[in-house]
Write a protein that holds these residues in place. Structure first.
Motif, short mmCIF file in Angstrom:
data_model
loop_
_atom_site.label_atom_id
_atom_site.label_comp_id
_atom_site.label_asym_id
_atom_site.label_seq_id
_atom_site.Cartn_x
_atom_site.Cartn_y
_atom_site.Cartn_z
N ILE A 120 9.55 8.58 3.51
CA ILE A 120 8.83 9.19 2.54
C ILE A 120 6.76 9.46 2.59
CG2 ILE A 120 10.68 9.47 1.05
CD1 ILE A 120 8.60 8.68 -1.50
N ASP A 121 6.37 8.18 3.10
CA ASP A 121 4.94 8.51 3.39
C ASP A 121 4.33 9.20 4.54
OD1 ASP A 121 4.62 7.13 0.52
OD2 ASP A 121 3.96 5.64 0.79
N ASP A 122 2.87 9.24 4.52
CA ASP A 122 2.72 9.41 5.86
C ASP A 122 2.61 8.18 6.90
OD1 ASP A 122 2.17 11.84 4.84
OD2 ASP A 122 0.26 11.42 3.57
N ALA A 123 2.13 7.10 6.24
CA ALA A 123 1.65 5.90 7.18
C ALA A 123 2.34 4.90 6.23
CB ALA A 123 0.46 5.45 7.81
N CYS A 124 2.53 3.89 7.48
CA CYS A 124 3.09 2.07 6.44
C CYS A 124 3.02 1.70 7.55
CB CYS A 124 4.78 3.03 6.10
SG CYS A 124 5.87 2.84 7.35
N TYR A 132 5.51 -7.45 8.53
CA TYR A 132 4.24 -7.06 7.79
C TYR A 132 4.84 -7.52 6.31
CZ TYR A 132 0.82 -5.95 4.57
OH TYR A 132 -0.58 -6.33 3.53
N TYR A 133 5.93 -6.21 6.51
CA TYR A 133 7.42 -6.42 5.46
C TYR A 133 7.68 -8.10 4.72
CZ TYR A 133 6.39 -1.76 3.72
OH TYR A 133 6.22 -0.94 3.04
N ALA A 134 8.46 -8.10 5.66
CA ALA A 134 8.85 -9.58 5.91
C ALA A 134 7.58 -10.02 5.47
CB ALA A 134 9.04 -10.52 7.41
N ARG A 135 5.80 -10.44 5.54
CA ARG A 135 5.43 -11.76 5.10
C ARG A 135 5.30 -11.34 4.00
NH1 ARG A 135 2.99 -10.50 10.08
NH2 ARG A 135 1.54 -8.96 9.17
N VAL A 136 5.06 -10.15 3.58
CA VAL A 136 4.71 -9.65 1.31
C VAL A 136 6.13 -10.38 1.14
CG1 VAL A 136 4.86 -7.57 0.64
CG2 VAL A 136 3.50 -7.53 2.44
N GLY A 137 7.49 -9.64 1.66
CA GLY A 137 8.71 -10.17 1.29
C GLY A 137 9.07 -11.86 0.72
N GLY A 138 8.48 -12.86 2.43
CA GLY A 138 8.63 -13.97 1.91
C GLY A 138 9.95 -14.17 2.70
N SER A 184 14.76 -1.99 0.80
CA SER A 184 15.12 -0.53 0.35
C SER A 184 13.58 0.19 -0.18
CB SER A 184 15.46 -0.33 -1.26
OG SER A 184 14.95 -1.19 -2.61
N VAL A 185 12.78 -0.77 -0.70
CA VAL A 185 10.20 0.14 -0.44
C VAL A 185 10.43 0.26 0.92
CG1 VAL A 185 8.31 -0.50 -1.70
CG2 VAL A 185 10.01 -1.49 -2.89
N MET A 186 10.23 -0.50 1.77
CA MET A 186 10.45 -0.62 3.13
C MET A 186 11.21 0.52 3.75
SD MET A 186 10.69 -3.21 6.63
CE MET A 186 12.51 -2.83 6.62
N ILE A 187 12.47 0.71 2.93
CA ILE A 187 12.82 2.14 4.24
C ILE A 187 12.20 3.24 3.52
CG2 ILE A 187 14.96 3.53 4.19
CD1 ILE A 187 16.18 0.30 4.44
N ALA A 188 11.82 3.26 2.00
CA ALA A 188 11.64 4.61 0.87
C ALA A 188 9.70 4.48 1.98
CB ALA A 188 11.47 3.99 0.21
N ALA A 189 8.97 3.92 1.91
CA ALA A 189 7.86 4.06 2.59
C ALA A 189 8.08 4.52 4.25
CB ALA A 189 7.39 2.72 2.63
N GLY A 231 0.38 -1.05 -0.48
CA GLY A 231 -0.05 -0.03 0.15
C GLY A 231 0.64 1.35 0.07
N CYS A 232 1.99 1.49 -0.40
CA CYS A 232 2.68 2.44 -0.46
C CYS A 232 3.10 3.24 -1.87
CB CYS A 232 4.63 1.71 -0.23
SG CYS A 232 4.97 1.18 -0.98
N SER A 233 2.92 4.28 -2.16
CA SER A 233 3.36 5.04 -2.67
C SER A 233 3.92 4.87 -4.09
CB SER A 233 3.36 6.70 -2.85
OG SER A 233 4.55 6.82 -1.74
N PRO A 234 3.64 4.91 -4.81
CA PRO A 234 4.38 5.00 -6.54
C PRO A 234 5.51 5.27 -6.43
CG PRO A 234 2.27 4.80 -7.29
CD PRO A 234 2.32 5.69 -5.73
N SER A 235 5.67 6.76 -6.04
CA SER A 235 7.14 7.54 -5.52
C SER A 235 7.77 6.43 -4.49
CB SER A 235 6.84 8.69 -4.94
OG SER A 235 5.86 9.40 -6.08
N CYS A 236 7.82 5.87 -3.95
CA CYS A 236 8.46 4.84 -3.06
C CYS A 236 9.31 4.29 -4.02
CB CYS A 236 7.45 3.89 -1.86
SG CYS A 236 7.09 5.15 -0.52
N PHE A 237 7.95 3.38 -4.77
CA PHE A 237 9.56 2.51 -5.80
C PHE A 237 10.79 3.10 -6.13
CE2 PHE A 237 5.78 0.43 -4.77
CZ PHE A 237 6.46 -0.90 -5.17
N LEU A 238 10.75 4.58 -6.61
CA LEU A 238 11.48 5.47 -7.51
C LEU A 238 12.62 6.03 -6.22
CD1 LEU A 238 12.83 6.65 -9.58
CD2 LEU A 238 11.42 8.69 -9.22
N VAL A 239 12.18 6.23 -5.61
CA VAL A 239 13.05 6.37 -4.86
C VAL A 239 13.99 5.17 -3.36
CG1 VAL A 239 13.65 7.31 -1.60
CG2 VAL A 239 11.81 8.34 -3.59
N ALA A 240 13.61 3.99 -3.74
CA ALA A 240 13.64 2.99 -3.36
C ALA A 240 14.90 3.06 -4.07
CB ALA A 240 12.35 1.51 -3.57
#
Length: 218
Positions: free
Chosen positions: A131-135, A140-146, A123-128, A87-96
């Motif tokens: 720069i994002d208001d909430a994350c 949770y990210y560990a489950r998403v990332g396997g 990198s995406v987790m750190i970017a979120a 649920g992170c913003s698209p900008s997170c991927f460029l920052v990552a």
């Protein structure tokens, strides 16, 4: 979600829209073009490095990101999964992407199929977080990332210390990466070295201008 650390008003609006970085409003949810573009660039970098490794002795200088075997999920599928569930913003991927570029330059790591997935989720987790208001938290990210939460905690700390906790991305840097990614997509340039698809070198900001990432979730 909005973004805190980057004021994207300074980014060329045409490029911003072309990469799919505009926040999605009401209506059908689409996949930002930035996702497929980044996955394509990363795939090319991995393929180039693994072809070179067959003829040269390329060492992984940061073994913590190095897996025993390549994941069965492709880079494209992995990025899509992160976008869908984090649920992170698209900008997170460029920052990552910028963070990974910095990481590669600082550590001289070569992207391969054995480390690219761990670098992405970290990198995406750190970017979120930055720069994002909430994350979501690390668990949770560990489950998403396997990966396990304990492993992701270790990856995050190694990544942050490798960057000296310098996570700020100013609007000029964001603009340059956007422009270069758009140029790569239009001209189909090949990557010259691991990740450095943009060929951008930037000076580190002063430590007084930097901020540390939030505390690692336990």
């Amino acid at each position: 979600m909005g973004t805190l650390a980057i004021n994207t008003e300074g980014v060329d609006s045409d490029i911003y829209l072309a990469l799919g970085l505009k926040e999605l409003g009401k209506g059908p949810i689409g996949t930002p073009r930035i996702l497929s573009l980044l996955s394509s660039l990363l795939e090319k970098s991995v393929q180039k490095n693994e072809m070179q490794s067959e003829t040269t002795n390329m060492k992984d200088n940061v073994a913590i990101f190095h897996g025993l075997r390549a994941p069965t999920i492709s880079i494209q599928q992995y990025i899509d999964r992160i976008f869908k569930y984090a649920g992170c913003s698209p900008s997170c991927f460029l920052v990552a992407y910028i963070y990974v570029d910095r990481f590669v330059q600082q550590t001289d790591v070569h992207l391969t199929s054995l480390n690219v997935h761990r670098l992405l989720i970290t990198s995406v987790m750190i970017a979120a977080k930055f720069i994002d208001d909430a994350c979501f938290n690390n668990a949770y990210y560990a489950r998403v990332g396997g990966v396990s939460t304990a492993e992701l905690n270790r990856l995050e700390m190694k990544f942050l210390f490798s960057l000296d906790f310098r996570l700020q991305v100013n609007v000029n840097t964001f603009q340059r990466y956007c422009s270069q990614l758009q140029k790569e997509s239009l001209e189909g340039h090949q990557i010259e070295r691991p990740i450095r698809a943009c060929g951008i070198k930037e000076s580190w900001p002063n430590k007084s201008d930097t901020q540390c990432a939030p505390t690692i979730a336990r």
